[in-house]
Enzyme design. Structure first.
Site, short mmCIF file in Angstrom:
data_model
loop_
_atom_site.label_atom_id
_atom_site.label_comp_id
_atom_site.label_asym_id
_atom_site.label_seq_id
_atom_site.Cartn_x
_atom_site.Cartn_y
_atom_site.Cartn_z
N LYS A 189 -9.28 -8.61 7.63
CA LYS A 189 -9.95 -8.90 8.90
C LYS A 189 -10.00 -7.64 9.74
O LYS A 189 -9.18 -6.74 9.58
CB LYS A 189 -9.26 -10.04 9.65
CG LYS A 189 -7.92 -9.69 10.26
CD LYS A 189 -7.44 -10.82 11.15
CE LYS A 189 -6.01 -10.62 11.63
NZ LYS A 189 -5.91 -9.80 12.85
N HIS A 244 0.83 -1.21 0.00
CA HIS A 244 0.00 0.00 0.00
C HIS A 244 0.86 1.26 0.00
O HIS A 244 0.58 2.22 -0.70
CB HIS A 244 -0.96 0.00 1.19
CG HIS A 244 -2.15 -0.88 0.99
ND1 HIS A 244 -2.12 -2.23 1.19
CD2 HIS A 244 -3.42 -0.60 0.59
CE1 HIS A 244 -3.32 -2.75 0.93
NE2 HIS A 244 -4.13 -1.77 0.56
#
Lengths: 200, 311
Positions: free
Chosen positions: A105, A37
């Site tokens: 998650k 990212h």
């Protein structure tokens, strides 16, 4: 019964999903976590990543992989990592690369939720720590990108999965199971603090 | 003492700990599953967690791909050289990484480079505890990053929580930490707590508390009452497995204490995920015990997984 979703996904298919839907994913996706990212945010555009991920899913995962004698890769274990660390980057990543969904998650925040709604994408929650079961859902390693630079857990793995189980916890209609859970449990926590049975 | 004979039992400790869960944890997860309605999402989630451990054990693959910070607590008698123990642990970590029982999970914090063998500055982390009588015991905790990130340290008093320097204040900190953890640390978690100490001692002791069996009792009556009450009442937060809602938010609460200076009152909280990996290797005479069972001379080989792969 879980819905089976074939990848790539159309915007209409994504907008038909709602919080609470259980899904089984089949097709190709790409892993990307913290370093990926940060990297994607540092470049104008990455054509190879775009080619792998457009219309598909980005999986927050750093797998355990093993290189076989013939040079091929085998995924040994591959559960999700905590997604909230990518909150500063994800909305832009979804927009720039036409990503239809994120698997991770713990859920993500309001910036990502708004991007899901705007661009037609979804957050799919896999079970953390389910690395053996989810690793066995990976049927093929199609390739790996930036392995030398980022190392095995942080590299972008291009994977084919079959019947990969997940639950929609943030949808393209602005709903988030995580925001609701945070609010409900905050009230319960406050009550529990005030109600101390040990206090005379 | 030569480090070489220590290496294979330590590799087996790493394999065993990474590729399964201890009996007390499995029992707690099964009990949590049975409290949920059959076919409900939390019931299915707990069932999948147990299935994952079964498959990991069967195929000798890690329960979780985050094979964690490797923390060794070593108790050793005068016949054991701590230097050789350190060497043997490092060798065992390299070997377990080569065999994919561990992910290359260690990063140089400045350059960002992944260390291929998990051996670097402060990794693995080894706590050495010399003892006067002969003996050798190694306890291993593999602590994943997701749950480590939701650990918290409070300095009391804390006016935001209404927490004073007493057990009611400690209780408020624990409730706050479990609420803030939501599903981020892979709930249901187990909470290790230390009251007092300095910032380092507090976290060290909070982690060591996590070696206690889930069903044990605290010898301090006041702390025991708090542990028992919170293990039940924190489930009322309703966070459930993975933060999706359910009847079990926590598997256990374990509280210790360390002396403090008058100026400081820390409450240090370590949260351990449901994939609660802890293991113990002990030498008794000339035999090794792994989690209390005799160590097998040849550890089971990893069975091949039914996977098709391409280069």
């Amino acid at each position: 019964m879980p819905k089976t979703l074939e990848l790539p996904l159309s915007e209409a298919a994504v907008r038909a999903l709602h919080v609470g839907d259980e899904v089984l994913l089949t097709g190709t996706l790409v892993t990307g976590r913290d370093a990926a990212h940060k990297y994607l945010h540092s470049v104008a555009h990455d054509a190879r990543f775009d080619e792998m991920v457009r219309g598909r899913l980005l999986y927050h995962c750093g797998p355990v992989v093993k290189k076989e004698a013939d040079g091929s890769w085998r995924v040994v274990a591959a559960g999700p990592t905590t997604s909230i660390r990518e909150e500063p980057y994800e909305a832009d990543t979804i927009e720039a690369y036409g990503i239809r969904g994120v698997i991770g998650k713990g859920g993500m925040g309001p910036k990502t939720l708004a991007a899901l709604q705007k661009h037609g994408a979804v957050y799919l929650h896999a079970i953390g720590g389910l690395a053996a079961v989810l690793g066995q859902c990976v049927t093929r390693v199609l390739g790996v990108y930036k392995l030398e630079e980022l190392g095995p857990p942080e590299a972008m793995w291009h994977l084919e999965v079959k019947d990969f189980p997940a639950v929609v916890t943030m949808d393209a209609h602005g709903a988030s199971l995580h925001a609701q859970m945070e609010a409900d449990s905050a009230a319960a926590a406050r009550r529990l603090m005030e109600n101390n049975p040990h206090r005379a | 003492m030569d480090p070489q004979p220590l290496v294979p039992p330590l590799v087996e400790l790493l394999r065993h700990t990474s590729c399964g869960l201890a009996k007390d944890v499995l029992e707690a997860l099964a009990a949590a599953r049975d409290r949920e309605e059959a076919g409900s999402r939390p019931h299915n989630t707990f069932a999948l967690m147990l299935e994952n451990v079964r498959r990991a054990r069967e195929a000798s693959v890690p329960v979780c791909q985050d094979t964690g910070t490797l923390i060794f607590y070593v108790d050793y008698g005068p016949e054991v050289s701590p230097f050789e123990v350190e060497d043997a642990i490092q060798q065992a970590v390299r070997e377990a990484t080569r065999l994919s029982y561990l992910r290359p999970n260690t990063v140089d914090s400045v350059s960002g480079k992944s260390l291929s063998d998990n051996v670097g500055l402060g990794s693995p982390h080894i706590h050495l505890h010399p003892q006067r009588s002969p003996g050798f015991r190694v306890r291993l905790m593999m602590k994943g990053g997701g749950c480590e990130n939701v650990g918290a340290q409070y300095a009391l008093p804390d006016s935001r929580l209404g927490a004073d320097r007493d057990l009611d204040g400690v209780r408020r900190c624990i409730i706050d930490a479990v609420h803030k953890a939501q599903g981020f640390g892979c709930a249901p978690g187990t909470v290790g707590v230390c009251i007092g100490g300095d910032r380092v001692i507090g976290y060290t002791e909070s982690k060591e508390q996590l070696f206690r069996p889930l069903q044990d009792r605290n010898p301090d009556a006041g702390l025991d009452a708090l542990e028992q009450e919170l293990t039940t009442s924190l489930n009322g937060l309703g966070i459930g497995p993975m933060g999706w809602g359910g009847k079990t938010t926590i598997l256990g609460v374990k509280i210790g204490q360390r002396a403090r200076v008058p100026a400081s009152f820390f409450v240090s909280i370590s949260y351990m995920c449901w994939a609660y990996r802890k293991g113990e290797l002990r030498r008794e005479g000339d035999r090794w015990l792994l989690d209390g069972e005799p160590l097998q001379p040849a550890p089971p080989q990893r069975s091949s997984l039914p996977l098709r792969v391409a280069s």
